[in-house]
Design an enzyme around this catalytic site. Structure first.
Site, short mmCIF file in Angstrom:
data_model
loop_
_atom_site.label_atom_id
_atom_site.label_comp_id
_atom_site.label_asym_id
_atom_site.label_seq_id
_atom_site.Cartn_x
_atom_site.Cartn_y
_atom_site.Cartn_z
N ASP A 296 0.91 -1.07 0.10
CA ASP A 296 -0.02 0.13 0.14
C ASP A 296 0.85 1.34 0.05
O ASP A 296 2.23 1.18 0.48
CB ASP A 296 -0.91 -0.05 1.33
CG ASP A 296 -2.03 1.15 1.16
OD1 ASP A 296 -2.26 1.63 0.24
OD2 ASP A 296 -2.48 1.34 2.50
N HIS A 297 0.37 2.28 -0.35
CA HIS A 297 1.18 3.69 -0.34
C HIS A 297 0.87 4.37 0.95
O HIS A 297 -0.25 4.57 1.44
CB HIS A 297 0.72 4.45 -1.42
CG HIS A 297 0.92 4.42 -2.54
ND1 HIS A 297 -0.07 4.07 -3.83
CD2 HIS A 297 2.08 3.81 -3.17
CE1 HIS A 297 0.55 3.68 -4.96
NE2 HIS A 297 1.92 3.49 -4.56
N PHE A 470 -5.27 4.26 0.45
CA PHE A 470 -6.23 3.37 0.02
C PHE A 470 -5.97 2.60 -1.23
O PHE A 470 -6.74 2.54 -2.13
CB PHE A 470 -7.62 4.22 -0.29
CG PHE A 470 -7.88 5.28 0.98
CD1 PHE A 470 -8.27 4.78 2.31
CD2 PHE A 470 -7.64 6.67 0.74
CE1 PHE A 470 -8.30 5.71 3.19
CE2 PHE A 470 -7.74 7.61 1.68
CZ PHE A 470 -8.20 7.24 2.97
N HIS A 471 -4.72 2.26 -1.28
CA HIS A 471 -4.19 1.37 -2.51
C HIS A 471 -3.57 -0.03 -2.33
O HIS A 471 -2.67 -0.32 -2.62
CB HIS A 471 -3.17 2.36 -3.14
CG HIS A 471 -3.53 3.78 -3.61
ND1 HIS A 471 -2.75 4.75 -3.45
CD2 HIS A 471 -4.86 4.36 -3.76
CE1 HIS A 471 -3.31 6.02 -3.89
NE2 HIS A 471 -4.60 5.55 -3.80
N PRO A 472 -4.28 -0.87 -1.63
CA PRO A 472 -3.89 -2.10 -1.29
C PRO A 472 -3.70 -3.00 -2.58
O PRO A 472 -4.80 -2.85 -3.41
CB PRO A 472 -4.91 -2.63 -0.06
CG PRO A 472 -6.15 -2.10 -0.59
CD PRO A 472 -5.75 -0.84 -1.02
#
Length: 545
Positions: A296-297, A470-472
């Protein structure tokens, strides 16, 4: 529950960014019957479609899986909220709509470092182009005839201009189009928006697919597990309104995302053997990589007060909100048509990196978040992400009960390189805001304050504040090593008739918001699944800055 016997050619689990694309592309063959299963409701909530309604949509518990991570050791033991879309369109219906493809070198790394022949940027670019209709017109990089409406930010606020000018003054670069020839530098960001409305994957892909008549949609339906028979997927077991049913299909495609797809695989007996047995699940296929490689970021937000006030700073007041809403209803423009994060870009945190490793999102308003509401104030904010973190986490089972939420552990900042890059991000952001372009706007720093000065102070502040952007992705990684879950054809290793197509297959996280890369991957997967040739590569002039 109606369990009328029907056999589908494809059962797609999840109506998110990937599932909607698959339904549309696979449904182009009228001889194929397709079932799309979505756990959430239809996307009728108006806040989904008003771009500025993103916070309301995101925090609506009826539209969200409401996940949270385990307590993160490197983040002062904090648990990180992990929202995922549980509605038609998935997270594309509740996200901030930023359309970014990532850096071309990201995809070249998929090819060169992960052994995925045919997955370089030149191979992916034709699918990015074919997938969009860009409001700025088509060229070698941008598409003008695709289903996804994409438009650059148009909300008029002089702080956007200050941000762009400051980025150039600080030597961080400026680009006309982060999705074009020059990917690095600050810019006005694109959004999945068309005619002033959110263009989710459901709007762009699923609704046209449903009109053909060979795609069936089942909402409010939870998939418990994949049904297996002698090493082959034969369908899925579902629950709806408390009733269970088995649905049969020639092929099952999991498109539940980086959290739900590995969860379903493990509930089905596919994954790390010892872990499955510990939860009383009989292993059918030993795949140690299921649920591993979670990426994730990590994100921090720097905020400042503004000397000058603008209407956006007061839009959360009831009368202003109503007025903005009415303008959107009748004209589809104004503040309500903006996703707020209309500027940003990819920049380099230091001279030591080969290409952009930090990602900005800029908003001309300051936010105060709490668990139940958001309050706006006279200021501005900058999100800073580490584009390609080295830390890796996992998704695992808490129980064999399909209704139990999975265990999510990101392990943010567990790799020392990630912290170093994030500290660089604070310095670079402060340098940008210190430029003369911000002189007429910049007031006192809200967070972090001027007392957070040394790298040690900054590190402590980061550990206390960092969260998800919110980038899994990555938990069913595509590849060839013993940790790979799917091959380049998206087939789950060791199982016939079962594929995974969503962000969980990414071998490495792209330097971007994940909606655009996920739709690109799904479009490529659809051609592979239906036996169509891949689009010819497009080799374009490349400039990394």
């Amino acid at each position: 529950m109606n369990t009328a016997a029907q056999y589908y050619d494809y059962i797609i689990v999840g109506a998110g960014s990937a599932g909607c694309v698959l339904a549309n592309r696979l449904g182009q063959d009228p001889s194929k019957s397709i079932l799309v299963i979505e756990a959430g409701p239809m996307d009728y909530n108006l806040m989904i479609h008003i771009p500025a309604g993103v916070y309301s949509a995101w925090h609506n518990p009826k539209l969200n899986w409401n996940y949270a991570s385990e307590r993160e050791a490197a983040l002062d033991g904090r648990s990180i909220d992990t929202p995922r879309g549980r509605v038609l369109g998935g997270s594309s219906s509740i996200n901030s709509m930023v359309y970014m493809r990532g850096h071309p070198r990201d995809y070249d790394a998929w090819r060169d470092h992960h052994g995925l022949a045919g997955w370089g940027y030149a191979d992916c670019l034709p699918y990015f182009r074919a997938g969009e209709t860009y409001a700025g017109g088509g060229d070698d990089w941008r598409g003008d005839a695709g289903p996804l409406g994409v438009s650059p930010g148009t909300y008029d606020n002089p702080m956007y201009d200050a941000f762009l000018d400051a980025g150039q003054q600080a030597g961080q670069g400026r680009t006309r189009d982060a999705n074009g020839q020059h990917p690095e530098g600050v810019t006005r960001l694109d959004a999945t928006r068309q005619n002033g409305r959110r263009c989710s994957a459901a709007v762009a892909h699923l609704r046209p697919a449903l009109k053909r008549g060979n795609v069936t949609l089942m909402t409010g339906t939870h998939v418990d597990r994949v049904l297996l028979d002698n090493g082959r997927a034969t369908g899925v077991r579902v629950r709806r309104n408390g009733a269970a049913a088995d649905l049969a299909g020639a092929e099952v495609i999991l498109s539940g995302g980086a959290i739900n797809s590995p969860h379903i695989l493990m509930l089905s007996g596919i994954g790390p053997v010892d872990h499955l047995r510990a939860h009383g699940i009989d292993p059918h296929v030993a795949l140690p990589g299921v649920g591993q490689n979670l990426m994730d970021h990590p994100c921090i937000i720097l905020q400042y007060k503004s000397k000058i006030g603008f209407p956006i700073h007061r839009v959360d007041r009831p009368w202003n909100m109503a007025r903005a809403g009415m303008r959107w209803v009748f004209a589809r423009d104004g503040i309500a048509a903006s996703n707020i994060w209309e500027a940003g870009g990819m920049i380099r945190g230091s001279d030591a990196v080969d290409y952009a490793n930090l990602h900005y999102h800029f908003a001309p308003v300051a936010f105060d978040y709490d668990a139940h509401k958001i309050t706006l104030s006279q200021g501005f904010g900058i999100h800073v992400d580490v584009c390609r973190p080295q830390s890796r986490g996992s998704v695992s089972l808490t129980s064999s009960d399909p209704a139990a939420k999975p265990k999510i552990r990101f392990n943010y900042l567990s790799h020392p390189d990630d912290m170093r890059q994030m500290i660089d991000g604070v310095h670079r952001t402060r340098d940008l805001v210190a430029q003369s372009a911000f002189d007429m706007f910049r007031d006192a720093a809200i967070d972090p304050g001027p007392d957070i000065a040394s790298d040690a102070d900054i590190e402590r502040w980061i550990r206390h504040t960092v969260g998800t952007d919110f980038h899994p992705c990555g938990t069913c990684a595509m590849g060839h090593d013993d940790q790979a879950v799917v091959g380049p054809d998206f087939r789950v290793r060791g199982v016939d008739g079962l594929r995974v197509v969503d962000a969980s297959v990414f071998p490495m996280i792209p330097s971007a918001n994940l909606n655009a890369p996920t739709q690109m991957v799904a479009a490529r997967a659809a051609d592979i699944i239906r036996g169509a040739p891949q689009r010819p590569p497009i080799v374009t002039p490349r400039t990394d800055l």
